[in-house]
Scaffold this motif. Structure first.
Motif, PDB file in Angstrom:
ATOM      1  N   ALA A   1       1.211  -0.909  -0.079  1.00  0.00           N
ATOM      2  CA  ALA A   1      -0.446   0.278   0.589  1.00  0.00           C
ATOM      3  C   ALA A   1       0.600   1.342  -0.018  1.00  0.00           C
ATOM      4  O   ALA A   1       1.140   2.161  -0.366  1.00  0.00           O
ATOM      5  CB  ALA A   1      -1.135  -0.070   1.333  1.00  0.00           C
ATOM      6  N   VAL A   2       1.978   1.313   1.238  1.00  0.00           N
ATOM      7  CA  VAL A   2       2.631   2.544   1.113  1.00  0.00           C
ATOM      8  C   VAL A   2       3.264   2.468  -0.398  1.00  0.00           C
ATOM      9  O   VAL A   2       3.812   3.925  -0.957  1.00  0.00           O
ATOM     10  CB  VAL A   2       3.050   2.279   1.752  1.00  0.00           C
ATOM     11  CG1 VAL A   2       4.825   3.537   1.926  1.00  0.00           C
ATOM     12  CG2 VAL A   2       3.024   2.790   3.603  1.00  0.00           C
ATOM     13  N   VAL A   3       4.407   1.464  -0.526  1.00  0.00           N
ATOM     14  CA  VAL A   3       4.983   1.820  -1.845  1.00  0.00           C
ATOM     15  C   VAL A   3       4.084   1.999  -3.003  1.00  0.00           C
ATOM     16  O   VAL A   3       3.912   3.318  -3.139  1.00  0.00           O
ATOM     17  CB  VAL A   3       5.712   0.724  -2.014  1.00  0.00           C
ATOM     18  CG1 VAL A   3       6.754   0.735  -3.249  1.00  0.00           C
ATOM     19  CG2 VAL A   3       6.792   0.310  -1.280  1.00  0.00           C
ATOM     20  N   LEU A   4       3.476   1.437  -3.493  1.00  0.00           N
ATOM     21  CA  LEU A   4       2.261   1.834  -4.811  1.00  0.00           C
ATOM     22  C   LEU A   4       1.538   2.636  -4.789  1.00  0.00           C
ATOM     23  O   LEU A   4       1.316   3.247  -6.007  1.00  0.00           O
ATOM     24  CB  LEU A   4       1.185   0.525  -4.830  1.00  0.00           C
ATOM     25  CG  LEU A   4       2.403  -0.986  -4.976  1.00  0.00           C
ATOM     26  CD1 LEU A   4       1.091  -2.056  -5.294  1.00  0.00           C
ATOM     27  CD2 LEU A   4       3.131  -1.076  -6.524  1.00  0.00           C
ATOM     28  N   ILE A   5       1.395   3.388  -3.487  1.00  0.00           N
ATOM     29  CA  ILE A   5       1.045   4.322  -4.240  1.00  0.00           C
ATOM     30  C   ILE A   5       1.413   5.802  -3.557  1.00  0.00           C
ATOM     31  O   ILE A   5       1.079   7.137  -4.361  1.00  0.00           O
ATOM     32  CB  ILE A   5      -0.451   4.661  -2.300  1.00  0.00           C
ATOM     33  CG1 ILE A   5      -1.486   4.160  -2.105  1.00  0.00           C
ATOM     34  CG2 ILE A   5      -0.786   6.483  -2.035  1.00  0.00           C
ATOM     35  CD1 ILE A   5      -2.427   3.747  -1.306  1.00  0.00           C
ATOM     36  N   GLY A   6       2.378   5.604  -2.858  1.00  0.00           N
ATOM     37  CA  GLY A   6       3.717   6.388  -3.347  1.00  0.00           C
ATOM     38  C   GLY A   6       3.891   6.680  -4.113  1.00  0.00           C
ATOM     39  O   GLY A   6       4.439   7.741  -4.675  1.00  0.00           O
ATOM     40  N   VAL A   7       4.554   5.865  -5.447  1.00  0.00           N
ATOM     41  CA  VAL A   7       4.902   5.812  -6.427  1.00  0.00           C
ATOM     42  C   VAL A   7       3.780   6.806  -7.525  1.00  0.00           C
ATOM     43  O   VAL A   7       4.213   6.997  -8.010  1.00  0.00           O
ATOM     44  CB  VAL A   7       5.654   4.286  -7.153  1.00  0.00           C
ATOM     45  CG1 VAL A   7       5.564   4.229  -8.805  1.00  0.00           C
ATOM     46  CG2 VAL A   7       6.478   4.028  -6.050  1.00  0.00           C
ATOM     47  N   SER A   8       2.508   5.794  -7.493  1.00  0.00           N
ATOM     48  CA  SER A   8       1.159   6.121  -8.386  1.00  0.00           C
ATOM     49  C   SER A   8       0.899   7.833  -8.855  1.00  0.00           C
ATOM     50  O   SER A   8       0.611   7.615  -8.968  1.00  0.00           O
ATOM     51  CB  SER A   8       0.207   4.964  -8.419  1.00  0.00           C
ATOM     52  OG  SER A   8      -0.009   5.062  -7.169  1.00  0.00           O
ATOM     53  N   LEU A   9       0.967   7.872  -6.834  1.00  0.00           N
ATOM     54  CA  LEU A   9       0.661   9.752  -7.171  1.00  0.00           C
ATOM     55  C   LEU A   9       1.063  10.800  -7.448  1.00  0.00           C
ATOM     56  O   LEU A   9       0.225  10.962  -8.416  1.00  0.00           O
ATOM     57  CB  LEU A   9      -0.132   9.533  -5.595  1.00  0.00           C
ATOM     58  CG  LEU A   9      -1.343   9.426  -4.694  1.00  0.00           C
ATOM     59  CD1 LEU A   9      -1.952   9.866  -4.014  1.00  0.00           C
ATOM     60  CD2 LEU A   9      -2.582   9.530  -5.473  1.00  0.00           C
TER      61      LEU A   9
END
Ligand SMILES: [Zn+2]
Length: 110
Positions: free
Chosen positions: A74-82
């Motif tokens: 959750a942290v990595v994917l949201i942090g990357v995608s946003l």
């Protein structure tokens, strides 16, 4: 290329964006009307096609390389995608507007 800097396709000076993602109605420098050339949903579709596969590959890579707990995804994917999504939408919106301006796809004045 002016699209990379988010500038007006006619004068290359005026900023296209008001804030993060919203397109200005007209160029503040040369008064070119941007409203006729708003690409609408074109930009998000492009971002989905580009970013979607990247995120899926990233998720698989994390899984097989590190096998992290679920919250890490959750942290990595949201942090990357946003941030990447915002950047891509700005880039694609500016590019589409520049292309429309150059090839007169809409009733945009020159
Ligand atoms: Zn301009």
């Amino acid at each position: 290329m002016v699209a990379l800097r988010g500038r007006c396709p006619r004068c290359g000076q005026g900023k296209l964006f008001d804030g993060l993602l919203a397109l200005r109605p007209r160029c503040p420098v040369c008064d070119l009307d941007f409203r006729g050339a708003d690409a609408g949903d074109g930009a998000p579709v492009g971002v989905m096609f580009v970013l979607g596969p990247i995120l899926v590959i990233l998720a698989f890579w994390m899984e097989f390389r590190f096998d992290p707990p679920i919250w890490v995804y959750a942290v990595v994917l949201i942090g990357v995608s946003l941030p990447v999504a915002v950047l891509l939408i700005r880039l694609i919106k500016a590019s589409l507007l520049g292309i429309q301006y150059r090839y007169r796809a809409s009733e945009m004045e020159r």
